[in-house]
Design an enzyme around this catalytic site. Structure first.
Site, PDB file in Angstrom:
ATOM      1  N   ASP A   1      29.910  50.277  27.190  1.00 43.80           N
ATOM      2  CA  ASP A   1      31.132  50.148  26.399  1.00 43.80           C
ATOM      3  C   ASP A   1      30.863  50.766  25.030  1.00 43.80           C
ATOM      4  O   ASP A   1      29.741  50.687  24.511  1.00 43.80           O
ATOM      5  CB  ASP A   1      31.522  48.674  26.247  1.00 43.80           C
ATOM      6  CG  ASP A   1      32.783  48.503  25.430  1.00 43.80           C
ATOM      7  OD1 ASP A   1      33.882  48.756  25.966  1.00 43.80           O
ATOM      8  OD2 ASP A   1      32.670  48.113  24.248  1.00 43.80           O
TER       9      ASP A   1
ATOM     10  N   GLU B   1      32.465  51.183  20.976  1.00 42.60           N
ATOM     11  CA  GLU B   1      33.405  50.750  19.938  1.00 42.60           C
ATOM     12  C   GLU B   1      33.575  51.917  18.987  1.00 42.60           C
ATOM     13  O   GLU B   1      32.597  52.551  18.578  1.00 42.60           O
ATOM     14  CB  GLU B   1      32.879  49.520  19.202  1.00 42.60           C
ATOM     15  CG  GLU B   1      32.725  48.285  20.064  1.00 42.60           C
ATOM     16  CD  GLU B   1      34.040  47.772  20.613  1.00 42.60           C
ATOM     17  OE1 GLU B   1      35.073  47.945  19.927  1.00 42.60           O
ATOM     18  OE2 GLU B   1      34.051  47.215  21.723  1.00 42.60           O
TER      19      GLU B   1
ATOM     20  N   HIS C   1      34.522  41.923  21.529  1.00 37.05           N
ATOM     21  CA  HIS C   1      34.713  43.335  21.201  1.00 37.05           C
ATOM     22  C   HIS C   1      33.457  43.933  20.567  1.00 37.05           C
ATOM     23  O   HIS C   1      33.535  44.744  19.649  1.00 37.05           O
ATOM     24  CB  HIS C   1      35.935  43.526  20.288  1.00 37.05           C
ATOM     25  CG  HIS C   1      37.237  43.235  20.957  1.00 37.05           C
ATOM     26  ND1 HIS C   1      37.832  44.109  21.848  1.00 37.05           N
ATOM     27  CD2 HIS C   1      38.055  42.137  20.872  1.00 37.05           C
ATOM     28  CE1 HIS C   1      38.973  43.570  22.278  1.00 37.05           C
ATOM     29  NE2 HIS C   1      39.119  42.394  21.713  1.00 37.05           N
TER      30      HIS C   1
ATOM     31  N   ASP D   1      30.643  43.113  25.730  1.00 35.86           N
ATOM     32  CA  ASP D   1      31.730  43.522  26.628  1.00 35.86           C
ATOM     33  C   ASP D   1      31.193  44.087  27.939  1.00 35.86           C
ATOM     34  O   ASP D   1      31.796  43.885  29.002  1.00 35.86           O
ATOM     35  CB  ASP D   1      32.612  44.557  25.935  1.00 35.86           C
ATOM     36  CG  ASP D   1      33.494  43.936  24.854  1.00 35.86           C
ATOM     37  OD1 ASP D   1      33.411  42.704  24.670  1.00 35.86           O
ATOM     38  OD2 ASP D   1      34.257  44.680  24.212  1.00 35.86           O
TER      39      ASP D   1
END
Length: 306
Positions: free
Chosen positions: A13, A15, A162, A167
């Site tokens: 994941d 960000e 998040h 995640d």
């Protein structure tokens, strides 16, 4: 460039900074964090993990949720640039099956954009498993929607933070729970496959159809069934209900010979007595009956007339 497939699959994941605005001359996303776990596809066990903050070229691009924390602000000030961690990320991703939530539309593009901005070749996956697309096809919207936070709450896993590594781990746990539910429902589809399976949304039309269907089935079960016996209906219309006409057979003259009853035909000849077989006895073969020639009958009739 030939890519060698590796045994482990990688859940990852990213960000990023907020979506670029029209006034942004760069018009590109800034990767702020990358997190990944290597998973054994046979046992779905986490083998190793990797996570790092990534310092953008412009620190003002750091999103508010990171900049608001003094700890995060200090971490970004000391974080490596993407060029410094590109080798590690490439080693994790290249030649493995990529897995993540909505990675086909977002994360995969952000990874390739970051490698292109660094002037380096991007890693290539052996395959991509997007849990958003997979769950949309087989699990449906029984949880309400397919957001990671909603699915985590539905299964009681926890609250989404998040953060990249958290995640990625949550994504693996959500897939485990969904796969278990689908396996149980497939083993007993008539028992465990409830109304919340499928898309899960109870609309007015679905509720109305359900009520209409129940009323229709109840009326069908209580209504009298019509007489479908065509032969029986035909006889009921043809035959009178109160009288029955008997069919008579012509009587045969009975006389006595030597004190015994006997039957004679129209010429006066004595008929031989025949025994009637009982219902329980086997039928007997009848002997052929000799008939009087017509010439004898005619001669006998002329003698009577004279």
């Amino acid at each position: 460039m030939t890519t060698t497939m590796k045994k482990e699959m990688v859940f990852f994941d990213v960000e990023t900074a907020a979506a670029p605005s029209a006034s942004d001359t760069d018009r590109r996303w800034h990767m702020l964090e990358f997190g990944a776990i290597l998973v054994c596809p046979r046992r779905l066990v986490e083998l190793s993990a990797y996570s790092t903050f990534i310092q953008p070229d412009d620190l003002s691009a750091v999103s508010g949720r990171f900049a608001s924390s003094p700890t995060h602000a200090a971490a970004f000030a000391e974080a490596p640039s993407f060029a410094n961690v590109a080798d590690d990320i490439f080693e994790l991703l290249d030649g493995r099956v990529w897995a993540g939530h909505n990675i086909r539309r977002f994360d995969c593009h952000r990874v390739r954009d970051a490698f292109a901005a660094a002037g380096r070749p991007a890693p290539e996956p052996a395959g991509v498993v997007d849990s958003l697309a997979v769950l949309g096809r087989v699990f449906g919207r029984r949880a309400g929607d397919l957001k990671m936070a909603t699915l985590a709450t539905y299964f009681g896993i926890g609250k989404q933070t998040h953060r990249s590594l958290d995640d990625a781990r949550m994504n693996l746990e959500v897939l485990k729970h969904c796969a278990t539910v689908l396996l149980l429902e497939s083993s007993l589809p008539g028992v465990l496959g409830g109304e919340d399976a499928g898309d899960g949304a109870v609309t007015r039309r679905r509720a109305a159809n359900s009520i209409t269907g129940n009323v229709f089935n109840r009326n069908r079960s209580t209504a009298p069934k019509p007489n479908t016996n065509t032969l029986q209906m035909t006889f009921a219309r043809a035959a009178p209900s109160s009288t029955v006409t008997a069919v008579t057979t012509p009587a045969v003259a009975v006389q006595k010979v030597n004190g015994r009853s006997c039957k004679r035909d129209s010429t006066g000849k004595v008929l031989k007595a025949t025994t009637t077989a009982t219902p329980s006895a086997a039928p007997r073969a009848r002997r052929p009956v000799t008939t009087t020639p017509f010439s004898m009958i005619l001669r006998h009739s002329r003698a009577i007339v004279r």
